[in-house]
Design a protein around this motif. Structure first.
Motif, PDB file in Angstrom:
ATOM      1  N   LYS A   1     -40.461 -13.155  10.733  1.00 13.68           N
ATOM      2  CA  LYS A   1     -40.774 -11.850  10.786  1.00 13.68           C
ATOM      3  C   LYS A   1     -40.443 -11.116  12.218  1.00 13.68           C
ATOM      4  CE  LYS A   1     -44.368 -11.644   7.274  1.00 13.68           C
ATOM      5  NZ  LYS A   1     -45.857 -11.297   7.091  1.00 13.68           N
TER       6      LYS A   1
ATOM      7  N   GLN B   1     -28.319 -13.288  10.054  1.00  8.50           N
ATOM      8  CA  GLN B   1     -28.828 -12.140  11.107  1.00  8.50           C
ATOM      9  C   GLN B   1     -28.552 -12.775  12.630  1.00  8.50           C
ATOM     10  OE1 GLN B   1     -32.460 -10.438  10.103  1.00  8.50           O
ATOM     11  NE2 GLN B   1     -31.869 -10.292   8.073  1.00  8.50           N
TER      12      GLN B   1
ATOM     13  N   GLY C   1     -36.822 -10.323  12.585  1.00  6.21           N
ATOM     14  CA  GLY C   1     -36.036  -9.525  11.555  1.00  6.21           C
ATOM     15  C   GLY C   1     -35.792  -9.885  10.197  1.00  6.21           C
ATOM     16  N   HIS C   2     -36.371 -11.176   9.772  1.00  5.04           N
ATOM     17  CA  HIS C   2     -36.129 -11.724   8.483  1.00  5.04           C
ATOM     18  C   HIS C   2     -37.394 -11.267   7.690  1.00  5.04           C
ATOM     19  CE1 HIS C   2     -32.725 -14.511   8.803  1.00  5.04           C
ATOM     20  NE2 HIS C   2     -33.304 -14.737   9.842  1.00  5.04           N
TER      21      HIS C   2
END
Length: 436
Positions: free
Chosen positions: A208, A399, A211-212
């Motif tokens: 998290k 990402q 950015g996941h």
């Protein structure tokens, strides 16, 4: 040669570290527990169901979520390659009912020992008692002859208390600071199930922050609670060769044949653990109705004839004392009570209508499922890092270059029978194999 840090010393983490090291990378494996493979140690009731020897079609069918994502992973390190890996490294295995694969010794510690030996052979630097608190990504510009490009560097923060502990355990210093840098990081921290083994959801926190997306986390392959109080009377009773069906109103959600267990709060055993995985989407729509066919090999007509035969042999006995050939002793008082037939009634006085209702009770023994047990009793976690954000061919984040995920931390889960460990082996192997 790249410097690779693997976070988590479970099945996925160990196989990832072994494979990355076998390709020439310098690998550091960090595990916050005092030993590797704590969850492996308790799987399969301490025997470790390594994998399943089914064909590839059934392997995919046994995956409940995102099975297409596993195509590359399963074919990169198949269930038969897993078996060959362990056999090649000295572990004797056996195949039991349901194609379940176990070490011949029936000791999960032998599986862990085999992996530890290979880690040592591949010169993987294993550091125990080492808790990772954060995974950070730092980008910097690097001048080249004609262009500039962003190179992703990953650093791993350790808990402050770990530095001194590492000195004591390993006899070496990490560094003055508690930050380690790596070219690639594999997050294989497991899920939330069996938190006593160290699976406390650390990987979700890291994902998290980086950015996941982490999908909703739920316990799966977990026992179920029931509304009926009388299940306490059946605590410890195991029923083999029964059929279970679970419905939401008239909609059939699950139907399977196998073995189940009664507990003080409800039901468990292989059948119900698998059922929990299949009906997990209805966790917020409880209660669910459940029926057990106690004699699935007999039709209602055949069962009625069987009961009549038993009654004729015991025609002067009371109903409660004439069922020993039909049911385990522990089940008889409960089924007599639910039958509506007076326990002291002579069997030669039981009416045809009472007998038919008794047949129906045996073929559809009713229970009401009210609740899933929590993560403390769950074998696996349903949910995790969203697989759409992971490259299925490499297990690398789409990402962040150099960041990989493997095992239960991903939004993948399967039925019982060795399939979840196969997911761990395959995704861990592919992650370790894909590092450039």
């Amino acid at each position: 040669m790249s410097k690779v840090i693997v976070i988590g010393g479970g099945a996925a983490g160990m196989i990832a570290a072994i494979q990355a090291a076998s390709k020439g990378h310098k690998v550091l494996l960090l595990e916050k527990n005092e030993k590797l493979g704590k969850k492996i140690f308790i799987t399969g009731k301490g025997r470790c169901n390594i994998t399943n020897a089914c064909d590839m079609e059934n392997l995919f069918k046994s995956v409940m979520r995102n099975r297409k994502f596993l195509y590359s992973a399963f074919y990169s390190f198949t269930n038969f390659q897993v078996m060959d890996f362990f056999k090649m490294h000295g572990l004797t295995i056996k195949i039991e009912r349901g194609e379940r694969v176990f070490p011949r010794s029936d000791h999960s510690s032998d599986v862990i020992h085999t992996l530890q030996q290979e880690l040592q052979k591949q010169r993987v630097d294993v550091r125990l008692h080492t808790e990772v608190t954060n995974v950070l990504v730092k980008e910097k510009e690097v001048e080249e002859i004609e262009s500039k490009e962003n190179i992703t560097k990953i650093k791993v923060e350790l808990a402050n208390s770990q530095k001194e502990m590492q000195k004591q355990i390993k006899g070496v210093m990490l560094a003055d600071e508690t930050v380690l840098f790596a070219d690639a990081v594999i997050i294989a921290t497991g899920g939330c199930s069996y938190p006593s083994t160290g699976s406390t959801g650390d990987g979700y926190k890291f994902a998290k922050k980086l950015g996941h997306t982490v999908t909703e986390l739920r316990p799966s392959l977990v026992p179920l609670e029931t509304k009926e109080d009388w299940v306490k009377e059946l605590q410890g009773l195991s029923l083999k060769n029964v059929s279970v069906c679970i419905k939401k109103e008239k909609k059939l959600l699950f139907e399977e044949f196998g073995e189940m267990l009664f507990t003080h709060y409800g039901v468990s055993g292989p059948l119900l653990l698998s059922a929990s995985s299949v009906v997990n989407d209805y966790i917020d729509h409880m209660p669910l109705s459940m029926e057990i066919d106690l004699k699935p090999a007999l039709t209602r007509e055949q069962l009625d004839k069987r009961i009549l035969r038993d009654f004729e042999e015991n025609q002067n006995r009371q109903f409660k004392n004439a069922l020993q050939k039909l049911f385990p002793a522990k089940l008889i008082p409960v089924i007599v009570n639910l039958s509506g037939i007076f326990p002291e009634k002579k069997v030669n006085e039981i009416t045809k209508g009472e007998r038919r209702r008794f047949v129906e009770l045996i073929k559809a023994f009713p229970l009401t499922l009210t609740k899933f047990r929590d993560f403390n009793e769950a074998i696996i976690t349903r949910g995790g890092v969203q697989v759409k954000e992971i490259n299925a061919s490499t297990m690398e984040s789409k990402q962040i270059k150099g960041l990989y995920f493997a095992g239960e931390v991903l939004d993948l889960d399967a039925l019982t029978g060795g399939f979840n460990l196969q997911i761990a082996w395959s995704t861990g192997y592919l992650a370790g194999d894909s590092i450039c």
